[in-house]
Design an enzyme around this catalytic site. Structure first.
Site, short mmCIF file in Angstrom:
data_model
loop_
_atom_site.label_atom_id
_atom_site.label_comp_id
_atom_site.label_asym_id
_atom_site.label_seq_id
_atom_site.Cartn_x
_atom_site.Cartn_y
_atom_site.Cartn_z
CE1 TYR A 134 -4.62 -0.81 1.00
CE2 TYR A 134 -3.37 -2.71 0.48
CZ TYR A 134 -4.50 -2.05 0.61
OH TYR A 134 -5.95 -2.76 0.30
CE LYS A 201 1.88 -17.62 1.76
NZ LYS A 201 1.07 -18.87 2.37
CG ASP A 249 -1.78 -19.79 3.65
OD1 ASP A 249 -1.08 -19.37 4.55
OD2 ASP A 249 -1.41 -20.63 2.99
CG ASP A 273 -7.86 -4.10 2.48
OD1 ASP A 273 -8.79 -3.91 3.06
OD2 ASP A 273 -7.44 -3.57 1.41
#
Length: 382
Positions: A134, A201, A249, A273
């Site tokens: 972002y 992640k 995930d 987000d």
């Protein structure tokens, strides 16, 4: 006690939800405190209304005022996809250093959720707000900027990047990560909550997302010794705020299967987000999802949904997100009696199954009302 709150109506459904929300917030304060406390609203321009009046979507006067403000609230602002001007929301977050996006997700009685036990969802997501993808450092494919960056990556660093790619940079810093995790941990300790989960992640992006995880654990070890423990320490019988981590995930599965095991989530920008919107869907959707973007000096509350241009002007929007933002604002001020009135009223009205169309579509036997009337029902239930 009188507090100044700057407001931006927003685009699309923004004016409708604002006009429904403001009377509810004011009435909650009046009922709780009489003439003893009040909010003074002052409008700032941004988005389509700003462009129509000033020729710019984000006037410098608005940014200057917010830079010295304590409290602000806004409706949704539009952003073109794949073209046009940059997101006004992202610009304000970076310009004003609103580094912490905080979104509480809770269930309201009466909502018929797509999951079996939505009542087990009660989390607060702390999303880093200024870094990650972002940051907006990206270049269109086949431009000079993209070719220069790709040439450097290929020639100097040996990266395998197709020369015709679009390309972006994902900056994540120790400073940015630690100040976000620190705010999450301080909140959890102040509220007596059991855990903070670092979502990342890092198994794939080892130095950015993996860095976020590492810096989070370092912070817990260095600054919260005696108050925070790891999962392994907790399993061995040590007590304190449990700091744990989950791969992003896998965390999406966890919040569906075992949401009761998570109370505070600290994560990077893009992960935050995604997961905050997914959690909102479990308890009724973005129409009931409030949020705040915070610097060290400014608390800027905002509806988390979009501008919904297809229903703008049709009195169909759900003002719940912005009304609950008002509840968050009152809690931030320590005006808990007024905030409690808003939350209780929301439970009452939804429990009576008289709701806006987005909620009615998820509830058997519900009666549909417009944006304005939903706000009026909430006001009456205060």
């Amino acid at each position: 006690m009188r507090k100044t709150v700057y407001f931006i109506e927003g685009d699309g459904i923004g004016p409708e939800v604002w006009n429904a929300a403001r009377p509810v917030i004011d009435k909650a304060v009046e009922l709780a405190y009489g003439n003893g406390r009040s909010l003074e609203w002052k409008e700032l321009l941004a988005g389509e209304k700003a462009y129509a009046e000033t020729g710019t979507y984000l006037p410098q006067e608005t940014l200057d005022t917010l830079a010295g403000a304590e409290l602000a609230i806004k409706g949704p602002l539009g952003t073109p996809v794949g073209k046009g001007f940059r997101s006004l929301n992202v610009t304000m977050r970076q310009t004003l250093d609103l580094y912490a996006c905080i979104r509480p997700i809770r269930y309201f009685e009466g909502i018929e959720s797509p999951v079996k036990h939505p009542e087990r969802v009660n989390m607060v997501v702390f999303r880093e707000n200024t870094e990650d993808v972002y940051a907006g450092i990206e270049y269109k494919a086949d431009t000079d900027e993209a070719r220069k960056l790709i040439a450097f990556l290929r020639d100097e660093l040996g990266a395998n990047v197709d020369e015709r790619c679009a390309v972006g940079i994902k900056p994540m810093s120790e400073k940015g990560s630690k100040r976000l995790v620190r705010r999450a941990m301080d909140f959890a300790l102040a509220q007596g909550l059991p855990s903070v989960t670092l979502v990342h992640k890092g198994n794939i992006m080892k130095f950015t997302e993996g860095g976020f995880r590492q810096w989070g654990y370092e912070l817990a070890h260095d600054e919260y010794a005696g108050r925070a423990v790891t999962e392994a320490q907790a399993a061995a019988g040590e007590t304190g705020l449990v700091v744990k981590d989950r791969i992003a995930d896998a965390m999406f599965q966890e919040v569906l299967i075992r949401p009761e095991q998570y109370s505070v989530v600290a994560t990077s920008n893009l992960n935050g987000d995604y997961i905050s919107d997914a959690l909102a869907a479990q308890v009724g959707g973005l129409g009931l999802a409030p949020g705040v973007n915070m610097s060290d000096t400014l608390a800027f509350f905002e509806a988390t949904h979009g501008t919904a241009p297809t229903i703008a002007g049709k009195d169909m929007a759900n003002p719940g997100s912005l009304i609950l933002c008002g509840g968050m604002l009152l809690e931030h001020l320590g005006w808990h009696e007024a905030a409690t009135r808003i939350h209780t009223a929301m439970n009452t009205v939804i429990g009576n199954r008289t709701v806006t169309v987005d909620l009615a579509s998820q509830m058997q036997g519900a009666s549909t009302v417009g944006c304005r009337q939903f706000g009026e029902l909430l006001g009456a239930a205060l």
